[in-house]
Design an enzyme around this catalytic site. Structure first.
Site, mmCIF file in Angstrom:
data_model
loop_
_atom_site.group_PDB
_atom_site.id
_atom_site.type_symbol
_atom_site.label_atom_id
_atom_site.label_comp_id
_atom_site.label_asym_id
_atom_site.label_seq_id
_atom_site.Cartn_x
_atom_site.Cartn_y
_atom_site.Cartn_z
ATOM 1 N N HIS A 1 0.955 -1.077 -0.036
ATOM 2 C CA HIS A 1 -0.091 0.071 0.000
ATOM 3 C C HIS A 1 0.825 1.391 -0.092
ATOM 4 C CE1 HIS A 1 -2.839 3.210 1.653
ATOM 5 N NE2 HIS A 1 -3.597 2.307 1.327
ATOM 6 N N ASP B 1 2.310 -4.711 7.788
ATOM 7 C CA ASP B 1 1.266 -3.918 7.454
ATOM 8 C C ASP B 1 -0.040 -4.824 7.834
ATOM 9 O OD1 ASP B 1 -0.939 -2.757 6.517
ATOM 10 O OD2 ASP B 1 -0.089 -1.795 5.055
ATOM 11 N N GLN C 1 -5.391 -5.075 6.880
ATOM 12 C CA GLN C 1 -6.557 -5.851 6.269
ATOM 13 C C GLN C 1 -6.314 -7.224 6.761
ATOM 14 O OE1 GLN C 1 -8.581 -4.655 4.444
ATOM 15 N NE2 GLN C 1 -7.693 -2.834 3.547
ATOM 16 N N LYS D 1 -11.051 -0.039 10.335
ATOM 17 C CA LYS D 1 -11.122 -1.178 9.375
ATOM 18 C C LYS D 1 -11.670 -2.461 10.217
ATOM 19 C CE LYS D 1 -7.688 0.392 6.278
ATOM 20 N NZ LYS D 1 -8.491 0.919 5.189
ATOM 21 N N CYS E 1 -4.528 2.632 -3.455
ATOM 22 C CA CYS E 1 -3.414 2.921 -3.025
ATOM 23 C C CYS E 1 -2.477 2.026 -3.464
ATOM 24 C CB CYS E 1 -3.440 3.186 -1.706
ATOM 25 S SG CYS E 1 -4.406 4.835 -1.001
HETATM 26 C C1 PLP Z 1 -3.025 -2.721 3.423
HETATM 27 C C2 PLP Z 1 -3.069 -1.461 3.735
HETATM 28 N N1 PLP Z 1 -2.320 -0.678 4.386
HETATM 29 C C3 PLP Z 1 -2.534 0.421 4.927
HETATM 30 C C4 PLP Z 1 -3.710 1.266 4.854
HETATM 31 C C5 PLP Z 1 -3.687 2.654 5.461
HETATM 32 O O1 PLP Z 1 -4.758 2.630 6.172
HETATM 33 P P1 PLP Z 1 -5.175 4.056 6.928
HETATM 34 O O2 PLP Z 1 -5.636 4.881 6.004
HETATM 35 O O3 PLP Z 1 -6.023 3.695 8.006
HETATM 36 O O4 PLP Z 1 -3.962 4.486 7.495
HETATM 37 C C6 PLP Z 1 -4.748 0.556 4.229
HETATM 38 C C7 PLP Z 1 -5.913 1.206 3.818
HETATM 39 O O5 PLP Z 1 -6.855 0.947 3.031
HETATM 40 C C8 PLP Z 1 -4.402 -0.712 3.453
HETATM 41 O O6 PLP Z 1 -5.487 -1.513 3.010
#
Ligand code: PLP
Length: 414
Positions: A129, A206, A209, A232, A372
Site C-alpha cells: 500500500h 502492515d 487488512q 477497518k 493506493c
Molecule cells: C493494506 C493497507 N495498508 C495501509 C492502509 C492505510 O490505512 P489508513 O488509511 O487507516 O492509514 C490501508 C488502507 O486502505 C490498507 O489497506
C-alpha cells in the site's frame, strides 16, 4: 472450533447491530461492500464512545480529579486490551497512532531516518500500500538507502525465491503487507520475518487488512513492528496501532514531541517518559481508544475464526460467480488459505469508475481506483480496478445483488 461452530454465524442478528445497513437509496437497501476501505460500526461501539462523552470525558494522565482518573484508566485499559488481542507482551508494546499510515511513518522517521544510510537496503513487496511504499521511498531518498521490491508472480503471490535473493546482509528492514488490499493475497509474513532476522534485519508488517478479519498473533509471527487501523475492524476512525518489540521502542527516538511524553523538561533539555506514552504526545484519541476496546470485545465475542471463515466464504462465492463470466478479469490468487475476503476485478474494457458508478445506482457500494497500489496496477497493466470487500455482516444475497447489478451494467455498456 468445529466446522459446525464455524458455520453457525447468525448474520441477521449481527446486521441488526448496524442501523446503517438498513439505509436505502432510491428505494434500494444499501449493499455495503467497501469494507477494505472502512468497516461499519456496531451500536455497542457507538454507545461506548457516547458513554465516554456523556459520563467521563476528561483529559488523561494529567488530572487527579475523578473524571480524569476514569478516563485515564479507560485509556490505559484500551492498550492492555489491544496487547492481549494481538499477543503482545503488554501495553508498553502498543502505541496508539492515528491510523496504519501514521504507524508506518512513526517507524520510518523514528528508526529509519536515524539508522539507515547508503549501503543499506529497505525490502518491500510490489503489492505494498502507498502507506508503506511512499513512506519508505522517502526515507530511502533522504538517507541514501536503496529500496527493493519482492516480485509478485502471475498468480498474485510473492515470489519467495526472489525474496530470498533480495534479503541479504545489506538489508536493514523488510516491510510487507500481511493481506493485500488489492489482490487479497495473504502473505507468509512469518517466513519473511524469519528471512529478515537471519540477516539481522527488522520486519515491519502492515496488518491493516489482516487484524480485522483473522486471528493475528504478533509474537507467533515474530514481527518487530506491526500496524493496523481501528476503522477497518468495526472500530472508530482516528485511532491506529503500532505494535513494536519493547526493546526496539525503548531504543527509538520519539517521532513527535510535546506534552504527555516527557519525564523531565528544563530550559536546556528534555527526557522521555515510559512506553508507550513516549510515542503519544499531546491529547490522545481517548474516545476512540474506548471505541476500539469495545470493537475488540465485539469481534472476540463473535470469534475471529468465525469472522475469517465467513469472509472467506463470501469472497469465494463472489470469486466463483465472477470467474464464470468471460469478460471479467479477477486479480490475485484463487480462493484458498492464502486469499482473504476481497475481490478486485475489471469488466471487459469498462473503466472501473464507470462501473462503480453504475453499481451505485443499484445502491451497491464498492470501490474503484488503484486502491493506493499504483505501481501494482501498473504491473497488472490496468489504471484501476473495482474492489468488492466483505465483512462479517455481508450475506450471499448481497453478493448476488452485486453480480446482478454487474449484469445490468454489462448490458448498458454493450
Ligand atoms: C493494506 C493497507 N495498508 C495501509 C492502509 C492505510 O490505512 P489508513 O488509511 O487507516 O492509514 C490501508 C488502507 O486502505 C490498507 O489497506
Amino acid at each position: 472450533m468445529s466446522q459446525q461452530e464455524l458455520e453457525s454465524l447468525d448474520v441477521e442478528a449481527i446486521r441488526e447491530e448496524f442501523p446503517i445497513l438498513q439505509r436505502e437509496f432510491d428505494g434500494q437497501q444499501v449493499v455495503y461492500l467497501d469494507n477494505a476501505a472502512t468497516t461499519q460500526t456496531p451500536d455497542s461501539v457507538v454507545d461506548a464512545m457516547s458513554d465516554y462523552y456523556r459520563e467521563y470525558n476528561a483529559n488523561v494522565h494529567r488530572g487527579i480529579h475523578h473524571l480524569s482518573q476514569e478516563a485515564s484508566l479507560a485509556y490505559e485499559q484500551a492498550h492492555d486490551r489491544v496487547a492481549d488481542f494481538i499477543g503482545a507482551d503488554g501495553r508498553e508494546e502498543v502505541v496508539f497512532t492515528k491510523n496504519t499510515t501514521e504507524s508506518e511513518n512513526l517507524v520510518a522517521y523514528s528508526w529509519g531516518l536515524n539508522e539507515l544510510g547508503p549501503g543499506d537496503t529497505i525490502v518491500l513487496t510490489e503489492m505494498e500500500h502507498h502507506a508503506s511504499l511512499v513512506t519508505w521511498q522517502q526515507i530511502g531518498e533522504r538517507t541514501g538507502a536503496d529500496v527493493e521490491y519482492i516480485r509478485v508472480d502471475e498468480t498474485g503471490r510473492l515470489d519467495m525465491d526472489h525474496a530470498r535473493e533480495l534479503i541479504d546482509d545489506d538489508t536493514a528492514i523488510v516491510s510487507a503487507v500481511h493481506v493485500s488490499n488489492t489482490l487479497g493475497t495473504v502473505n507468509p509474513v512469518g517466513e519473511l520475518t524469519d528471512l529478515a532476522h537471519e540477516c539481522d534485519a527488522f520486519s515491519f508488517i502492515d496488518g491493516a487488512q489482516a487484524v480485522p478479519n483473522r486471528p493475528v498473533d504478533v509474537t507467533e509471527i515474530g514481527a518487530d513492528f506491526y500496524a493496523f487501523s481501528g476503522h477497518k475492524m468495526a472500530g472508530p476512525t482516528g485511532i491506529g496501532v503500532l505494535y513494536g518489540k519493547q526493546e526496539l521502542l525503548e531504543a527509538m527516538e520519539p517521532y513527535l514531541y510535546g506534552g504527555g511524553m516527557i519525564r523531565k523538561v528544563t530550559f536546556e533539555e528534555s527526557t522521555w517518559g515510559d512506553l508507550p506514552w513516549k510515542f503519544e504526545p499531546g491529547t490522545p484519541p481517548i474516545a476512540e481508544a474506548v471505541g476500539l476496546h469495545t470493537a475488540i470485545d465485539w469481534l472476540e465475542e463473535i470469534g475471529m475464526d468465525r469472522i475469517q471463515a465467513h469472509e472467506e466464504e463470501m469472497a469465494r462465492y463472489a470469486y466463483d460467480q465472477l470467474e464464470a463470466e468471460d469478460d471479467v478479469e479477477i486479480y490475485g490468487p484463487e480462493p484458498g488459505p492464502d486469499r482473504g475476503g476481497l475481490v478486485s476485478f475489471n469488466l471487459a474494457d469498462v473503466h472501473a469508475h464507470d462501473l462503480t458508478s453504475i453499481l451505485n445506482d443499484y445502491a451497491v457500494a464498492v470501490r474503484a481506483g488503484d486502491h493506493c497500489t499504483q505501481p501494482l496496477h501498473d504491473k497488472l497493466g490496468v489504471p484501476a480496478s473495482t474492489r468488492a470487500s466483505f465483512y462479517v455482516y455481508n450475506t450471499r444475497e448481497e453478493v448476488e445483488q452485486l453480480v446482478a447489478a454487474l449484469e445490468d451494467a454489462r448490458e448498458l455498456f454493450a
